[in-house]
Design a protein around this motif. Structure first.
Motif, PDB file in Angstrom:
ATOM      1  N   GLN A 117       0.817  -1.216   0.000  1.00  0.00           N
ATOM      2  CA  GLN A 117       0.000   0.000   0.000  1.00  0.00           C
ATOM      3  C   GLN A 117       0.848   1.263   0.000  1.00  0.00           C
ATOM      4  N   HIS A 121       1.209   5.092  -6.533  1.00  0.00           N
ATOM      5  CA  HIS A 121       0.357   4.694  -7.664  1.00  0.00           C
ATOM      6  C   HIS A 121       0.872   5.278  -8.977  1.00  0.00           C
ATOM      7  N   GLU A 125       0.947   3.448 -12.641  1.00  0.00           N
ATOM      8  CA  GLU A 125       0.305   4.026 -13.821  1.00  0.00           C
ATOM      9  C   GLU A 125       1.317   4.235 -14.942  1.00  0.00           C
TER      10      GLU A 125
END
Length: 231
Positions: A117, A121, A125
């Motif tokens: 986590q 991100h 991507e």
């Protein structure tokens, strides 16, 4: 008489180290699988994973080990008796490895889940935009990035696993703790042999700390390089 037991104690130390390392491999594999399930799996598998980590982390290692060894042996023999098959005895080495790996797999699950986590991100991507498939994104980007955050937790859990491995002597495995107890009784010098066992554990701890520090520096460099590339 003391010198006669030192080679046996060295053999026991080697056996204890084998238990630790095999249990570590099992715990890491279970931790990775359950962490992925908790993050990306279907709901019913997530609930099974949550139940596993919650139950195991709430029960002492010794209790789980005794339940799996003695309780599992009784259950298997009860099932075999239905078919007229004689009683079997669980192998103490395999049982110890499985029990410790099963217990610490729950701890590694939470370590890996939190580390996954933490991965940015934006890097994921960017990998998708570059044309990578989901498996490639996980293997080339997510997994190495996760390890840079997970190494401190891996080290802490390894130290706990290492100390918990001493419990296998209760099952009758002739590891260095079991041999130290026998040697102490035979020579009337229990403190000496338990002290030697403590020194061996401290040596393993020191070597483990050195190794994990090197791994942390390596993956920290990898992580910083990946961030520069993605930006």
């Amino acid at each position: 008489m003391v010198s006669e037991y030192l080679p046996l104690l060295a053999q026991g130390a080697g056996l204890s180290l084998c238990v630790m390392l095999l249990a570590l491999v099992l715990a890491v594999v279970l931790g990775l699988i359950n962490a992925v399930i908790k993050l990306f799996g279907p709901p019913w598998l997530r609930w099974l994973s949550i139940g596993y980590t919650t139950l195991v982390r709430g029960i002492p290692e010794l209790v789980i080990m005794l339940l799996l060894f003695f309780g599992g042996e009784m259950l298997v023999n009860g099932l075999l008796s239905v078919f007229g098959i004689g009683p079997v005895r669980f192998n103490t080495f395999i049982s110890g490895v499985l029990a410790i790996g099963f217990v610490f797999g729950a701890y590694y699950t939470e370590t890996f889940r939190g580390a996954f986590q933490t991965v940015e991100h934006g890097q994921l991507e960017a990998a998708v935009a570059y044309g990578m498939r989901p498996g490639q994104v996980f293997r080339r980007v997510m997994l190495p990035q996760m390890l840079s955050f997970a190494i401190p937790g891996i080290n802490n859990n390894w130290l706990g696993l290492m100390k918990a491995s001493a419990l296998v002597s209760i099952l009758g495995l002739e590891d260095m703790v079991w041999l130290a107890e026998q040697a102490g009784r035979a020579t009337q010098k229990p403190f000496l042999f338990y002290f030697l066992v403590a020194v061996i554990y401290m040596v393993i701890t020191a070597l483990s700390g050195w190794l994990f520090n090197r791994l942390a520096r390596r993956y920290a460099l990898y992580s910083s390089t990946a961030r520069e590339v993605s930006s």
